[in-house]
Scaffold this motif. Structure first.
Motif, PDB file in Angstrom:
ATOM      1  N   SER A   9      27.360  44.954  32.536  1.00  0.00           N
ATOM      2  CA  SER A   9      27.146  44.662  33.958  1.00  0.00           C
ATOM      3  C   SER A   9      25.668  44.610  34.308  1.00  0.00           C
ATOM      4  O   SER A   9      25.218  43.717  35.031  1.00  0.00           O
ATOM      5  CB  SER A   9      27.780  45.750  34.827  1.00  0.00           C
ATOM      6  N   GLU A  10      24.914  45.586  33.796  1.00  0.00           N
ATOM      7  CA  GLU A  10      23.468  45.613  34.065  1.00  0.00           C
ATOM      8  C   GLU A  10      22.791  44.362  33.519  1.00  0.00           C
ATOM      9  O   GLU A  10      21.932  43.769  34.167  1.00  0.00           O
ATOM     10  CB  GLU A  10      22.827  46.864  33.438  1.00  0.00           C
ATOM     11  N   ALA A  11      23.212  43.948  32.308  1.00  0.00           N
ATOM     12  CA  ALA A  11      22.632  42.748  31.701  1.00  0.00           C
ATOM     13  C   ALA A  11      22.968  41.520  32.560  1.00  0.00           C
ATOM     14  O   ALA A  11      22.120  40.643  32.774  1.00  0.00           O
ATOM     15  CB  ALA A  11      23.169  42.572  30.287  1.00  0.00           C
ATOM     16  N   TYR A  12      24.196  41.491  33.069  1.00  0.00           N
ATOM     17  CA  TYR A  12      24.599  40.373  33.931  1.00  0.00           C
ATOM     18  C   TYR A  12      23.725  40.320  35.187  1.00  0.00           C
ATOM     19  O   TYR A  12      23.247  39.253  35.585  1.00  0.00           O
ATOM     20  CB  TYR A  12      26.077  40.493  34.296  1.00  0.00           C
ATOM     21  N   GLN A  13      23.490  41.501  35.797  1.00  0.00           N
ATOM     22  CA  GLN A  13      22.642  41.553  36.998  1.00  0.00           C
ATOM     23  C   GLN A  13      21.242  41.021  36.716  1.00  0.00           C
ATOM     24  O   GLN A  13      20.601  40.454  37.583  1.00  0.00           O
ATOM     25  CB  GLN A  13      22.511  42.994  37.534  1.00  0.00           C
ATOM     26  N   LYS A  14      20.800  41.201  35.459  1.00  0.00           N
ATOM     27  CA  LYS A  14      19.461  40.719  35.085  1.00  0.00           C
ATOM     28  C   LYS A  14      19.475  39.255  34.660  1.00  0.00           C
ATOM     29  O   LYS A  14      18.479  38.745  34.166  1.00  0.00           O
ATOM     30  CB  LYS A  14      18.903  41.573  33.940  1.00  0.00           C
ATOM     31  N   GLY A  15      20.650  38.602  34.781  1.00  0.00           N
ATOM     32  CA  GLY A  15      20.714  37.164  34.492  1.00  0.00           C
ATOM     33  C   GLY A  15      21.081  36.809  33.064  1.00  0.00           C
ATOM     34  O   GLY A  15      20.917  35.663  32.636  1.00  0.00           O
ATOM     35  N   ASP A  16      21.604  37.763  32.303  1.00  0.00           N
ATOM     36  CA  ASP A  16      21.962  37.487  30.910  1.00  0.00           C
ATOM     37  C   ASP A  16      23.189  36.570  30.833  1.00  0.00           C
ATOM     38  O   ASP A  16      24.246  36.871  31.381  1.00  0.00           O
ATOM     39  CB  ASP A  16      22.259  38.817  30.186  1.00  0.00           C
ATOM     40  N   LYS A  17      23.049  35.447  30.132  1.00  0.00           N
ATOM     41  CA  LYS A  17      24.107  34.423  30.085  1.00  0.00           C
ATOM     42  C   LYS A  17      25.332  34.900  29.303  1.00  0.00           C
ATOM     43  O   LYS A  17      26.469  34.597  29.659  1.00  0.00           O
ATOM     44  CB  LYS A  17      23.569  33.138  29.434  1.00  0.00           C
ATOM     45  N   LEU A  18      25.096  35.634  28.211  1.00  0.00           N
ATOM     46  CA  LEU A  18      26.227  36.095  27.405  1.00  0.00           C
ATOM     47  C   LEU A  18      27.058  37.112  28.192  1.00  0.00           C
ATOM     48  O   LEU A  18      28.292  37.072  28.161  1.00  0.00           O
ATOM     49  CB  LEU A  18      25.738  36.702  26.081  1.00  0.00           C
ATOM     50  N   ALA A  19      26.369  37.992  28.910  1.00  0.00           N
ATOM     51  CA  ALA A  19      27.087  38.976  29.736  1.00  0.00           C
ATOM     52  C   ALA A  19      27.926  38.258  30.786  1.00  0.00           C
ATOM     53  O   ALA A  19      29.086  38.603  31.024  1.00  0.00           O
ATOM     54  CB  ALA A  19      26.091  39.926  30.398  1.00  0.00           C
ATOM     55  N   GLU A  20      27.366  37.220  31.378  1.00  0.00           N
ATOM     56  CA  GLU A  20      28.106  36.446  32.381  1.00  0.00           C
ATOM     57  C   GLU A  20      29.363  35.830  31.764  1.00  0.00           C
ATOM     58  O   GLU A  20      30.449  35.886  32.340  1.00  0.00           O
ATOM     59  CB  GLU A  20      27.192  35.350  32.954  1.00  0.00           C
ATOM     60  N   GLU A  21      29.179  35.265  30.569  1.00  0.00           N
ATOM     61  CA  GLU A  21      30.300  34.631  29.881  1.00  0.00           C
ATOM     62  C   GLU A  21      31.431  35.640  29.617  1.00  0.00           C
ATOM     63  O   GLU A  21      32.611  35.339  29.797  1.00  0.00           O
ATOM     64  CB  GLU A  21      29.773  34.060  28.559  1.00  0.00           C
ATOM     65  N   ILE A  22      31.057  36.846  29.200  1.00  0.00           N
ATOM     66  CA  ILE A  22      32.054  37.889  28.926  1.00  0.00           C
ATOM     67  C   ILE A  22      32.840  38.228  30.194  1.00  0.00           C
ATOM     68  O   ILE A  22      34.072  38.322  30.177  1.00  0.00           O
ATOM     69  CB  ILE A  22      31.359  39.157  28.372  1.00  0.00           C
ATOM     70  N   TRP A  23      32.138  38.395  31.314  1.00  0.00           N
ATOM     71  CA  TRP A  23      32.844  38.737  32.559  1.00  0.00           C
ATOM     72  C   TRP A  23      33.731  37.600  33.024  1.00  0.00           C
ATOM     73  O   TRP A  23      34.839  37.830  33.518  1.00  0.00           O
ATOM     74  CB  TRP A  23      31.864  39.143  33.665  1.00  0.00           C
ATOM     75  N   ILE A  24      33.258  36.362  32.844  1.00  0.00           N
ATOM     76  CA  ILE A  24      34.087  35.224  33.276  1.00  0.00           C
ATOM     77  C   ILE A  24      35.355  35.133  32.426  1.00  0.00           C
ATOM     78  O   ILE A  24      36.452  34.946  32.940  1.00  0.00           O
ATOM     79  CB  ILE A  24      33.278  33.907  33.282  1.00  0.00           C
ATOM     80  N   GLU A  25      35.199  35.338  31.115  1.00  0.00           N
ATOM     81  CA  GLU A  25      36.369  35.319  30.223  1.00  0.00           C
ATOM     82  C   GLU A  25      37.367  36.392  30.622  1.00  0.00           C
ATOM     83  O   GLU A  25      38.575  36.150  30.729  1.00  0.00           O
ATOM     84  CB  GLU A  25      35.930  35.621  28.782  1.00  0.00           C
ATOM     85  N   MET A  26      36.850  37.617  30.832  1.00  0.00           N
ATOM     86  CA  MET A  26      37.710  38.747  31.168  1.00  0.00           C
ATOM     87  C   MET A  26      38.415  38.489  32.500  1.00  0.00           C
ATOM     88  O   MET A  26      39.622  38.685  32.637  1.00  0.00           O
ATOM     89  CB  MET A  26      36.835  40.004  31.204  1.00  0.00           C
ATOM     90  N   ALA A  27      37.651  38.028  33.493  1.00  0.00           N
ATOM     91  CA  ALA A  27      38.222  37.836  34.830  1.00  0.00           C
ATOM     92  C   ALA A  27      39.187  36.653  34.866  1.00  0.00           C
ATOM     93  O   ALA A  27      40.135  36.636  35.654  1.00  0.00           O
ATOM     94  CB  ALA A  27      37.109  37.640  35.853  1.00  0.00           C
ATOM     95  N   THR A  28      38.985  35.681  33.995  1.00  0.00           N
ATOM     96  CA  THR A  28      39.910  34.546  33.927  1.00  0.00           C
ATOM     97  C   THR A  28      41.250  35.008  33.339  1.00  0.00           C
ATOM     98  O   THR A  28      42.320  34.636  33.831  1.00  0.00           O
ATOM     99  CB  THR A  28      39.310  33.391  33.095  1.00  0.00           C
ATOM    100  N   ALA A  29      41.167  35.843  32.297  1.00  0.00           N
ATOM    101  CA  ALA A  29      42.404  36.403  31.727  1.00  0.00           C
ATOM    102  C   ALA A  29      43.134  37.220  32.789  1.00  0.00           C
ATOM    103  O   ALA A  29      44.353  37.085  32.981  1.00  0.00           O
ATOM    104  CB  ALA A  29      42.080  37.279  30.510  1.00  0.00           C
ATOM    105  N   LEU A  30      42.381  38.043  33.509  1.00  0.00           N
ATOM    106  CA  LEU A  30      42.994  38.881  34.547  1.00  0.00           C
ATOM    107  C   LEU A  30      43.586  38.017  35.667  1.00  0.00           C
ATOM    108  O   LEU A  30      44.693  38.274  36.151  1.00  0.00           O
ATOM    109  CB  LEU A  30      41.927  39.830  35.119  1.00  0.00           C
ATOM    110  N   GLY A  31      42.877  36.975  36.042  1.00  0.00           N
ATOM    111  CA  GLY A  31      43.349  36.083  37.104  1.00  0.00           C
ATOM    112  C   GLY A  31      44.616  35.342  36.704  1.00  0.00           C
ATOM    113  O   GLY A  31      45.541  35.180  37.505  1.00  0.00           O
ATOM    114  N   ALA A  32      44.678  34.916  35.448  1.00  0.00           N
ATOM    115  CA  ALA A  32      45.870  34.204  34.970  1.00  0.00           C
ATOM    116  C   ALA A  32      47.074  35.142  35.005  1.00  0.00           C
ATOM    117  O   ALA A  32      48.164  34.779  35.455  1.00  0.00           O
ATOM    118  CB  ALA A  32      45.635  33.676  33.557  1.00  0.00           C
TER     119      ALA A  32
END
Ligand SMILES: [Zn+2]
Length: 312
Positions: A219-242
């Motif tokens: 999460s901290e890495a995502y807040q700092k603009g890390d692209k890989l961290a963003e990708e991980i959260w999007i993947e996780m949240a997409t699975a959860l959303g589905a």
């Protein structure tokens, strides 16, 4: 004013409090569970100490949220993290000790009832609450009543398969949603990508020791603009959303509440979950559901435990 004692039984600590029927904590405390003693009588004695610490003769009852599978009579069928927590009639034990009404629920079911009465579910009739942490806990209130099964606590939402050929889950099954959104699985999928050579500031944040990676660091890495961290959260949240699109189609809830440490990842999690539900659930059902953060805060387990006593 009615009052109840709420017990939030965890593997490490017991959190407890005296709570009024508006959900206010009047008195609270925390003691070790002593699960590491390996003796169930010691854990039961710790719970009794907690109750005595906030005792008031005027209480309507005691509500206990415990990990594990609980039946409709307050008997814990089993819980993996507590010693010998198997076929244990917690309700009977504490009713005879304290001579008060005792309600025992699975901890995730307890949280959904607390959120329904006092938290983010106030004013609704049908809600689903997911607790995102090491595992994925869940509970359902349907038409103003806690969903319980024929015998046991039901709503083991974390172990609903979303991919019948998918990842191995800790429960022994395959493709459960927990295996895509649970804490360890999020960390593992990040580590896999790092090992494949993906660039990320996380390496530096943990001094190259990948075993130190936690969802909080991602999460901290995502807040700092890390692209890989963003990708991980999007993947996780997409699975959860589905997964939640299926739940929306099944139950048509007013609200879905996301609780637990990982839910604090914030906007990226919520916006991706909302978008995925809109894309995948039946249109009219998707339009009416709100996805919101939990309302009860750090003492959710205490307030929820007590809320069990206030079931009408
Ligand atoms: Zn599972």
């Amino acid at each position: 004013m009615s009052m109840a004692i709420g017990i939030d039984l965890g593997g490490t600590y017991i959190k407890y409090g005296l709570v009024d029927d508006a959900g206010n904590i009047l008195k609270k405390g925390m003691i070790p569970t002593r699960a590491d003693s390996g003796k169930r009588d010691i854990v039961i004695e710790q719970i009794a100490l907690a109750i005595k610490d906030v005792w008031d003769n005027a209480i309507d009852g005691i509500g206990i949220g415990t990990p594990g599978i609980v039946d409709n009579n307050g008997v814990v069928y089993e819980s993996p993290n507590l010693p010998d927590w198997h076929n244990l009639n917690l309700r009977k034990i504490f009713e005879s000790k304290f001579n008060k009404n005792v309600v025992v629920e699975n901890d995730a079911n307890s949280i959904v009832w607390g959120e329904y009465l006092f938290g983010a579910g106030k004013g609704t009739r049908t809600i689903v609450c997911l607790t995102l942490g090491t595992g994925l806990g869940g509970g359902v209130v349907i038409n103003g009543k806690l969903l319980r099964g024929a015998i046991y606590s039901a709503a083991e939402l974390g172990h609903m398969p979303v991919d019948y050929k998918g990842r191995k889950c800790g429960c022994g099954s395959t493709g459960c949603i927990e295996a895509y959104v649970g804490r360890d699985y999020i960390v593992k999928s990040l580590i896999r990508k790092v090992r494949k050579g993906r660039k990320t500031i996380i390496r530096k944040m943990v001094d190259n020791d990948l075993s130190r990676i936690t969802p909080k660091i991602i999460s901290e890495a995502y807040q700092k603009g890390d692209k890989l961290a963003e990708e991980i959260w999007i993947e996780m949240a997409t699975a959860l959303g589905a997964f939640l699109a299926g739940i929306v189609n099944l139950l048509n809830p007013d609200r879905i509440i996301l609780a637990g440490g990982i839910a604090q990842t914030g906007e990226i999690l919520f916006s991706t979950v909302r978008k995925t539900i809109r894309e995948r659930a039946m249109k009219v059902l998707a339009e009416t559901v709100e996805v919101v953060p939990a309302g009860l805060g750090v003492d959710a387990g205490i307030v929820s435990g007590a809320s069990l006593v206030f079931q009408k």
